[in-house]
Design an enzyme around this catalytic site. Structure first.
Site, PDB file in Angstrom:
ATOM      1  N   GLU A 173     -40.837  10.819  37.211  1.00  0.00           N
ATOM      2  CA  GLU A 173     -39.756  11.504  36.470  1.00  0.00           C
ATOM      3  C   GLU A 173     -40.304  12.385  35.347  1.00  0.00           C
ATOM      4  O   GLU A 173     -39.903  12.255  34.183  1.00  0.00           O
ATOM      5  CB  GLU A 173     -38.758  10.475  35.914  1.00  0.00           C
ATOM      6  CG  GLU A 173     -38.019   9.753  37.017  1.00  0.00           C
ATOM      7  CD  GLU A 173     -36.874   8.864  36.541  1.00  0.00           C
ATOM      8  OE1 GLU A 173     -36.732   8.631  35.331  1.00  0.00           O
ATOM      9  OE2 GLU A 173     -36.108   8.400  37.409  1.00  0.00           O
ATOM     10  N   GLU A 292     -36.464   5.985  44.135  1.00  0.00           N
ATOM     11  CA  GLU A 292     -35.629   5.131  43.277  1.00  0.00           C
ATOM     12  C   GLU A 292     -34.180   5.407  43.655  1.00  0.00           C
ATOM     13  O   GLU A 292     -33.721   6.556  43.521  1.00  0.00           O
ATOM     14  CB  GLU A 292     -35.840   5.422  41.785  1.00  0.00           C
ATOM     15  CG  GLU A 292     -37.136   4.889  41.238  1.00  0.00           C
ATOM     16  CD  GLU A 292     -37.233   5.004  39.713  1.00  0.00           C
ATOM     17  OE1 GLU A 292     -36.207   4.869  39.022  1.00  0.00           O
ATOM     18  OE2 GLU A 292     -38.360   5.250  39.250  1.00  0.00           O
TER      19      GLU A 292
HETATM   20  O1  AHR Z   1     -35.699   1.736  37.473  1.00  0.00           O
HETATM   21  C1  AHR Z   1     -35.571   1.852  36.088  1.00  0.00           C
HETATM   22  C2  AHR Z   1     -36.038   3.185  35.534  1.00  0.00           C
HETATM   23  O2  AHR Z   1     -35.180   4.195  36.003  1.00  0.00           O
HETATM   24  C3  AHR Z   1     -37.412   3.652  35.949  1.00  0.00           C
HETATM   25  O3  AHR Z   1     -38.411   3.157  35.132  1.00  0.00           O
HETATM   26  C4  AHR Z   1     -37.313   5.138  35.810  1.00  0.00           C
HETATM   27  O4  AHR Z   1     -38.184   5.812  36.672  1.00  0.00           O
HETATM   28  C5  AHR Z   1     -35.857   5.440  36.063  1.00  0.00           C
HETATM   29  O5  AHR Z   1     -35.335   6.308  35.126  1.00  0.00           O
END
Ligand code: AHR
Length: 495
Positions: A173, A292
């Site tokens: 990110e 994610e």
């Molecule tokens: O999954 C929790 C957080 O969400 C992670 O660390 C990050 O990559 C995302 O913003």
């Protein structure tokens, strides 16, 4: 129209099911590692402190690939802190979550755990506070047999054979202002190209994932993807997508229809990647890694700045409902629908942190509602994905307008046909399956996740309140409101 009709044909093929779609994510955050997968002294821990009760559930979940060690955590992490004699490892302040990181669990412990869990590692490198040199050195530590400083250091640490890690994330990110060391698209694209170049010089067979936007609502979305790929197209194999759906953001119907958003997000990223491919006149097509994704009650998050520094705090341990499980099942349907280009998925995260598996320190582990659609989709979605022709009644949502209340996809594996379907509306809907194109078929299993109370959760006290129902599959099904289904059939041999 009050009835849904779904027609399948073996010729309507999307693509093969890549097993990496059923991945997950372990971050050094809250209680995912410590008291999640690793808890020395727990009655069910093995001699290395790995919780075997959690390992049993992970194997049942059917997870194939696990991203590690972050997440935001990786952007200030020194992998060297987590290797070598445990007694010599430093206690550090983790800047991402403002937690104490003991480093009692690190790379080699993770790889031992991954072998026991039967999962492929997906390793992230720090491109927040570090660069190409440290990333390449980590590949050297993991993947070279011997004869170089980093490979010999691994051997000195008691790991004689290389870990041979195939899949690598170039940071995390990097567009997010919350990220330690966040960058502009130009800066990150150049860094990703340099790090990727160096890492592939160490091991040309690795596969690299560049960071896409942190989500589709970021102001730089799509421009970020285009700029990063313009710089790093030749080095990378995948572009990442992240998306979380908050049940408490906006109207409930929109939340139930979250997969509509995911469909559009994936299509937009593919269009952007293919636009860059055309401009650069390359033949390689970038694949997508949704590394994610999940439901997350994100509006309840207490930002790190607003908390004190803690050791193993209980962060974002959301209790998931039946509705959340239906949404997770629907997101998996959307992922399968894009299986030709979206070939890696990591549900975030695996244990305790917005997770299908929860634990209490010293106590039990249990399955959340979202465990069930994931486990069954991972078990049953094999072979090739078939694109159904589907007509369904519409439901009205605040965010997406009128959308079909039923969504579905199917997979064909030899003579086993499985239909995955959801009713994301609040009225029951009869579903008619037209399987004439397959000739004869015999019924198999019909698995259902539904409940009269769509807000019910499993808890430590009531760990099995929400489970799956099972009956024989038929081609005439009544889909209960807010329900998830998997219907399997055995196809008869054609004469
Ligand atoms: O999954 C929790 C957080 O969400 C992670 O660390 C990050 O990559 C995302 O913003």
């Amino acid at each position: 129209m009050t009835v849904a009709r779904l027609t399948l044909d073996p010729s309507f093929v999307v693509g093969p099911v890549d097993r990496r779609l059923f991945g997950s994510f372990v971050e050094h955050m809250g209680r995912c590692v410590y008291t999640g997968i690793f808890e020395p002294g727990h009655p069910r821990a093995d001699t290395d402190g790995l919780r075997t009760d959690v390992l049993d559930l992970i194997r049942e979940l059917g997870v194939t690939t696990v991203r590690y060690p972050g997440g935001n955590f990786v952007s200030a992490y020194r992998w060297e802190d987590g290797v070598g004699p445990v007694g010599d490892r430093p206690r550090r302040l983790d800047l991402a979550w403002r937690s104490i990181e003991s480093n009692a669990f690190g790379l080699n412990e993770f790889m031992r755990w991954a072998a026991l869990a039967g999962v492929e590692p997906m390793m992230a490198v720090n491109l927040g506070t570090r660069g190409a040199a440290e990333a390449a050195e980590l590949v050297e530590y993991c993947n070279l047999a011997d004869g170089t400083a980093a490979a010999d250091l691994r051997r000195k640490h008691g790991v004689a054979r290389p870990h041979d890690i195939r899949l690598w994330c170039l940071g995390n990110e990097m567009d997010g202002p919350w990220q330690i060391g966040s960058r502009t698209a130009e800066e990150y694209g150049r860094l990703a190209a340099q790090a990727g170049h160096a890492m592939k010089r160490v091991d040309p067979s690795i596969e690299l994932v560049a960071c896409g936007s942190s989500d589709a609502d970021m102001p730089t979305f799509a421009a970020w993807e285009a700029t990063v790929l313009e710089q790093a197209y030749d080095q990378v194999d995948y572009l990442s997508l992240h998306t979380y759906y908050d049940p408490e953001r906006g109207d409930e119907a929109s939340f139930r229809a979250s997969a509509v958003h995911l469909d559009g997000y994936v299509d937009d990223v593919l269009a952007t990647a293919d636009h860059v491919r055309a401009r650069l006149r390359r033949s390689k097509r970038i694949r997508l890694a949704l590394d994610e994704w999940n439901v997350w009650y994100k509006s309840r998050l207490v930002e790190p700045e607003d908390r004190g520094i803690e050791d193993t705090p209980a962060l974002i341990e959301d209790d998931f409902t039946v509705t959340d499980a239906m949404v997770v099942g629907n997101l998996l349907i959307s992922m399968l629908r894009h299986a030709d280009r979206l070939t890696v998925g990591c549900q975030a995260q695996l244990v305790n942190i917005i997770a299908p598996i929860r634990t209490t320190p010293g106590g039990p582990a249990w399955r959340q509602t979202i465990f069930h659609p994931f486990a069954q989709t991972a078990r049953l979605a094999r072979g090739t994905v078939l694109r159904p022709a589907l007509t369904a009644p519409l439901m009205t949502t605040g965010r997406y307008g009128d959308v079909p209340a039923v969504d579905a996809v199917a997979t064909l594996d030899g003579r086993t046909l499985t239909v995955f379907a959801v009713n994301r509306g609040t009225a029951p809907i009869p579903l008619h399956l037209d399987l004439r194109a397959f000739g004869g078929h015999r019924p198999g299993e019909h698995l259902v996740l539904a409940n009269d109370d769509p807000h019910l959760s499993n808890t430590a006290e009531h760990p099995e309140r929400v489970t799956l129902g099972s009956s024989r599959s038929t081609t005439e099904v009544l889909l209960a409101p807010v329900s998830w289904h998997a219907l399997s059939f055995t196809l008869e041999e054609r004469q």
